[in-house]
Design a protein around this motif. Sequence first.
Motif, PDB file in Angstrom:
ATOM      1  N   PRO A 233       0.804  -1.228   0.000  1.00  0.00           N
ATOM      2  CA  PRO A 233       0.000   0.000   0.000  1.00  0.00           C
ATOM      3  C   PRO A 233       0.838   1.280   0.000  1.00  0.00           C
ATOM      4  O   PRO A 233       0.430   2.280  -0.609  1.00  0.00           O
ATOM      5  CB  PRO A 233      -0.827  -0.118   1.283  1.00  0.00           C
ATOM      6  N   ILE A 234       2.000   1.279   0.639  1.00  0.00           N
ATOM      7  CA  ILE A 234       2.839   2.478   0.648  1.00  0.00           C
ATOM      8  C   ILE A 234       3.407   2.730  -0.751  1.00  0.00           C
ATOM      9  O   ILE A 234       3.485   3.888  -1.199  1.00  0.00           O
ATOM     10  CB  ILE A 234       3.981   2.353   1.671  1.00  0.00           C
ATOM     11  N   ASP A 235       3.779   1.671  -1.449  1.00  0.00           N
ATOM     12  CA  ASP A 235       4.231   1.827  -2.837  1.00  0.00           C
ATOM     13  C   ASP A 235       3.137   2.441  -3.700  1.00  0.00           C
ATOM     14  O   ASP A 235       3.402   3.316  -4.530  1.00  0.00           O
ATOM     15  CB  ASP A 235       4.646   0.468  -3.414  1.00  0.00           C
ATOM     16  N   ASN A 236       1.925   1.957  -3.529  1.00  0.00           N
ATOM     17  CA  ASN A 236       0.804   2.508  -4.292  1.00  0.00           C
ATOM     18  C   ASN A 236       0.563   3.971  -3.955  1.00  0.00           C
ATOM     19  O   ASN A 236       0.258   4.780  -4.841  1.00  0.00           O
ATOM     20  CB  ASN A 236      -0.467   1.704  -4.014  1.00  0.00           C
ATOM     21  N   LEU A 237       0.684   4.316  -2.687  1.00  0.00           N
ATOM     22  CA  LEU A 237       0.481   5.701  -2.271  1.00  0.00           C
ATOM     23  C   LEU A 237       1.547   6.616  -2.867  1.00  0.00           C
ATOM     24  O   LEU A 237       1.241   7.705  -3.374  1.00  0.00           O
ATOM     25  CB  LEU A 237       0.504   5.804  -0.745  1.00  0.00           C
ATOM     26  N   VAL A 238       2.794   6.175  -2.834  1.00  0.00           N
ATOM     27  CA  VAL A 238       3.887   6.980  -3.404  1.00  0.00           C
ATOM     28  C   VAL A 238       3.691   7.167  -4.903  1.00  0.00           C
ATOM     29  O   VAL A 238       3.881   8.268  -5.441  1.00  0.00           O
ATOM     30  CB  VAL A 238       5.247   6.305  -3.116  1.00  0.00           C
ATOM     31  N   GLU A 239       3.274   6.115  -5.582  1.00  0.00           N
ATOM     32  CA  GLU A 239       3.032   6.216  -7.028  1.00  0.00           C
ATOM     33  C   GLU A 239       1.890   7.182  -7.327  1.00  0.00           C
ATOM     34  O   GLU A 239       1.967   7.987  -8.267  1.00  0.00           O
ATOM     35  CB  GLU A 239       2.719   4.835  -7.605  1.00  0.00           C
ATOM     36  N   HIS A 240       0.835   7.120  -6.533  1.00  0.00           N
ATOM     37  CA  HIS A 240      -0.297   8.032  -6.735  1.00  0.00           C
ATOM     38  C   HIS A 240       0.122   9.479  -6.508  1.00  0.00           C
ATOM     39  O   HIS A 240      -0.229  10.370  -7.296  1.00  0.00           O
ATOM     40  CB  HIS A 240      -1.437   7.658  -5.805  1.00  0.00           C
ATOM     41  N   LEU A 241       0.875   9.738  -5.453  1.00  0.00           N
ATOM     42  CA  LEU A 241       1.288  11.109  -5.149  1.00  0.00           C
ATOM     43  C   LEU A 241       2.257  11.661  -6.188  1.00  0.00           C
ATOM     44  O   LEU A 241       2.335  12.885  -6.368  1.00  0.00           O
ATOM     45  CB  LEU A 241       1.933  11.157  -3.760  1.00  0.00           C
ATOM     46  N   SER A 242       2.972  10.794  -6.891  1.00  0.00           N
ATOM     47  CA  SER A 242       3.900  11.262  -7.921  1.00  0.00           C
ATOM     48  C   SER A 242       3.170  11.830  -9.134  1.00  0.00           C
ATOM     49  O   SER A 242       3.703  12.676  -9.854  1.00  0.00           O
ATOM     50  CB  SER A 242       4.816  10.113  -8.363  1.00  0.00           C
ATOM     51  N   ASN A 243       1.921  11.370  -9.349  1.00  0.00           N
ATOM     52  CA  ASN A 243       1.140  11.864 -10.483  1.00  0.00           C
ATOM     53  C   ASN A 243      -0.345  11.682 -10.153  1.00  0.00           C
ATOM     54  O   ASN A 243      -0.997  10.782 -10.673  1.00  0.00           O
ATOM     55  CB  ASN A 243       1.506  11.113 -11.761  1.00  0.00           C
ATOM     56  N   PRO A 244      -0.884  12.521  -9.264  1.00  0.00           N
ATOM     57  CA  PRO A 244      -2.234  12.295  -8.728  1.00  0.00           C
ATOM     58  C   PRO A 244      -3.337  12.238  -9.768  1.00  0.00           C
ATOM     59  O   PRO A 244      -4.344  11.563  -9.549  1.00  0.00           O
ATOM     60  CB  PRO A 244      -2.435  13.487  -7.776  1.00  0.00           C
ATOM     61  N   TRP A 245      -3.184  12.945 -10.894  1.00  0.00           N
ATOM     62  CA  TRP A 245      -4.253  13.005 -11.885  1.00  0.00           C
ATOM     63  C   TRP A 245      -4.265  11.824 -12.839  1.00  0.00           C
ATOM     64  O   TRP A 245      -5.268  11.577 -13.506  1.00  0.00           O
ATOM     65  CB  TRP A 245      -4.163  14.303 -12.685  1.00  0.00           C
ATOM     66  N   HIS A 246      -3.167  11.097 -12.908  1.00  0.00           N
ATOM     67  CA  HIS A 246      -3.091   9.995 -13.860  1.00  0.00           C
ATOM     68  C   HIS A 246      -2.778   8.652 -13.207  1.00  0.00           C
ATOM     69  O   HIS A 246      -2.891   7.617 -13.864  1.00  0.00           O
ATOM     70  CB  HIS A 246      -2.029  10.296 -14.928  1.00  0.00           C
ATOM     71  N   LYS A 247      -2.389   8.667 -11.938  1.00  0.00           N
ATOM     72  CA  LYS A 247      -2.131   7.418 -11.217  1.00  0.00           C
ATOM     73  C   LYS A 247      -3.227   7.245 -10.162  1.00  0.00           C
ATOM     74  O   LYS A 247      -3.056   7.572  -8.998  1.00  0.00           O
ATOM     75  CB  LYS A 247      -0.759   7.462 -10.541  1.00  0.00           C
ATOM     76  N   THR A 248      -4.367   6.770 -10.607  1.00  0.00           N
ATOM     77  CA  THR A 248      -5.510   6.595  -9.714  1.00  0.00           C
ATOM     78  C   THR A 248      -6.015   5.163  -9.807  1.00  0.00           C
ATOM     79  O   THR A 248      -5.559   4.371 -10.644  1.00  0.00           O
ATOM     80  CB  THR A 248      -6.641   7.566 -10.080  1.00  0.00           C
ATOM     81  N   ILE A 249      -6.991   4.868  -8.986  1.00  0.00           N
ATOM     82  CA  ILE A 249      -7.548   3.510  -8.984  1.00  0.00           C
ATOM     83  C   ILE A 249      -8.232   3.210 -10.319  1.00  0.00           C
ATOM     84  O   ILE A 249      -8.235   2.059 -10.782  1.00  0.00           O
ATOM     85  CB  ILE A 249      -8.542   3.350  -7.814  1.00  0.00           C
ATOM     86  N   VAL A 250      -8.785   4.238 -10.955  1.00  0.00           N
ATOM     87  CA  VAL A 250      -9.476   4.020 -12.228  1.00  0.00           C
ATOM     88  C   VAL A 250      -8.498   3.575 -13.294  1.00  0.00           C
ATOM     89  O   VAL A 250      -8.695   2.566 -14.000  1.00  0.00           O
ATOM     90  CB  VAL A 250     -10.217   5.295 -12.658  1.00  0.00           C
ATOM     91  N   GLN A 251      -7.381   4.303 -13.422  1.00  0.00           N
ATOM     92  CA  GLN A 251      -6.370   3.939 -14.405  1.00  0.00           C
ATOM     93  C   GLN A 251      -5.728   2.594 -14.090  1.00  0.00           C
ATOM     94  O   GLN A 251      -5.455   1.794 -14.995  1.00  0.00           O
ATOM     95  CB  GLN A 251      -5.280   5.012 -14.499  1.00  0.00           C
ATOM     96  N   THR A 252      -5.522   2.343 -12.821  1.00  0.00           N
ATOM     97  CA  THR A 252      -4.904   1.073 -12.434  1.00  0.00           C
ATOM     98  C   THR A 252      -5.768  -0.103 -12.788  1.00  0.00           C
ATOM     99  O   THR A 252      -5.293  -1.106 -13.361  1.00  0.00           O
ATOM    100  CB  THR A 252      -4.613   1.072 -10.912  1.00  0.00           C
ATOM    101  N   LEU A 253      -7.062  -0.029 -12.470  1.00  0.00           N
ATOM    102  CA  LEU A 253      -7.963  -1.109 -12.804  1.00  0.00           C
ATOM    103  C   LEU A 253      -8.141  -1.262 -14.313  1.00  0.00           C
ATOM    104  O   LEU A 253      -8.253  -2.379 -14.837  1.00  0.00           O
ATOM    105  CB  LEU A 253      -9.330  -0.876 -12.149  1.00  0.00           C
ATOM    106  N   ALA A 254      -8.167  -0.129 -15.028  1.00  0.00           N
ATOM    107  CA  ALA A 254      -8.302  -0.180 -16.480  1.00  0.00           C
ATOM    108  C   ALA A 254      -7.094  -0.860 -17.122  1.00  0.00           C
ATOM    109  O   ALA A 254      -7.232  -1.668 -18.041  1.00  0.00           O
ATOM    110  CB  ALA A 254      -8.478   1.216 -17.042  1.00  0.00           C
ATOM    111  N   ASN A 255      -5.906  -0.539 -16.622  1.00  0.00           N
ATOM    112  CA  ASN A 255      -4.686  -1.148 -17.165  1.00  0.00           C
ATOM    113  C   ASN A 255      -4.586  -2.627 -16.833  1.00  0.00           C
ATOM    114  O   ASN A 255      -4.024  -3.422 -17.610  1.00  0.00           O
ATOM    115  CB  ASN A 255      -3.451  -0.415 -16.643  1.00  0.00           C
ATOM    116  N   SER A 256      -5.131  -3.017 -15.685  1.00  0.00           N
ATOM    117  CA  SER A 256      -5.044  -4.431 -15.276  1.00  0.00           C
ATOM    118  C   SER A 256      -5.973  -5.321 -16.091  1.00  0.00           C
ATOM    119  O   SER A 256      -5.730  -6.513 -16.228  1.00  0.00           O
ATOM    120  CB  SER A 256      -5.368  -4.569 -13.793  1.00  0.00           C
ATOM    121  N   THR A 257      -7.056  -4.750 -16.637  1.00  0.00           N
ATOM    122  CA  THR A 257      -7.999  -5.535 -17.408  1.00  0.00           C
ATOM    123  C   THR A 257      -7.723  -5.486 -18.898  1.00  0.00           C
ATOM    124  O   THR A 257      -8.338  -6.239 -19.664  1.00  0.00           O
ATOM    125  CB  THR A 257      -9.426  -5.029 -17.167  1.00  0.00           C
ATOM    126  N   SER A 258      -6.831  -4.587 -19.304  1.00  0.00           N
ATOM    127  CA  SER A 258      -6.574  -4.448 -20.737  1.00  0.00           C
ATOM    128  C   SER A 258      -5.532  -5.462 -21.208  1.00  0.00           C
ATOM    129  O   SER A 258      -4.813  -6.056 -20.417  1.00  0.00           O
ATOM    130  CB  SER A 258      -6.079  -3.037 -21.030  1.00  0.00           C
TER     131      SER A 258
END
Length: 258
Positions: A233-258
């Motif tokens: 979870p800390i890795d995910n938080l750091v990644e989100h804070l590095s690019n809050p507008w493009h590293k979100t749960i929506v993009q993550t789930l979309a990339n995992s299903t593609s």
Amino acid sequence: MAATTVGRSFLVQPCSFIGNGKHIHRSSFGFSAKPPSGHPRTVVRAQERPTWLPGLDPPPYLNGTLAGDYGFDPLGLGEDPESLRWYVQAELVHCRFAMAGVAGILVTDLLRVTGISNLPVWYEAGAMKFRFANTTTLFLVQMILMGFVETKRYMDYIKPGSQAEDGIFFGLEAAFEGLEPGYPGGPILNPLGLAKDIKNAHDWKLKEIKNGRLAMMAMLGFFVQASVTHVGPIDNLVEHLSNPWHKTIVQTLANSTS
């Protein structure tokens, strides 16, 4: 005088009659009405009880006396009083395990990410080999200790107060003296002396159950997060804070299903 219906509590106010020789009824809603002849009239004003879904009538067996009771039981699991009593204890234990688990995952993950300690990510910790004992030994010790604690807890649930009787636990009964089933006390399990009067500790119970439910939701999030991203979870938080507008749960789930 008071009247009660399922899901709502009502305050019943006696009527008042004013006027010059005429009986005029003034209700709490602000209108006047002539009362029926020969019968006194009352006004019923509804006060909504907080529920998990606003406007919902909770089932009658969830009357608001339990800590954290917001009328949520869509499957009707608590209709039987004895089952409800057991589910209350089960939720309480799961809440405490979840709170301990969330705290442990976040602290160890923070130590790992910052490099302070060489720890595995939380979902791989169970596969680690330790030098001081092998896996089989640790498993057996855990089963014995947890089995002992859970057995004592169950015996106290069956017969409240029985585990505080003299001679039950090597003379240490007073150190673990329970307040009521599910709420152990004593200097060891209640060192700060909080909620000594457990019968009047509704606020403390409510805070615990709310935090516990939040922790259970957090644990569910950790499970899904680990399954999708394969990091902590800390890795995910750091990644989100590095690019809050493009590293979100929506993009993550979309990339995992593609």
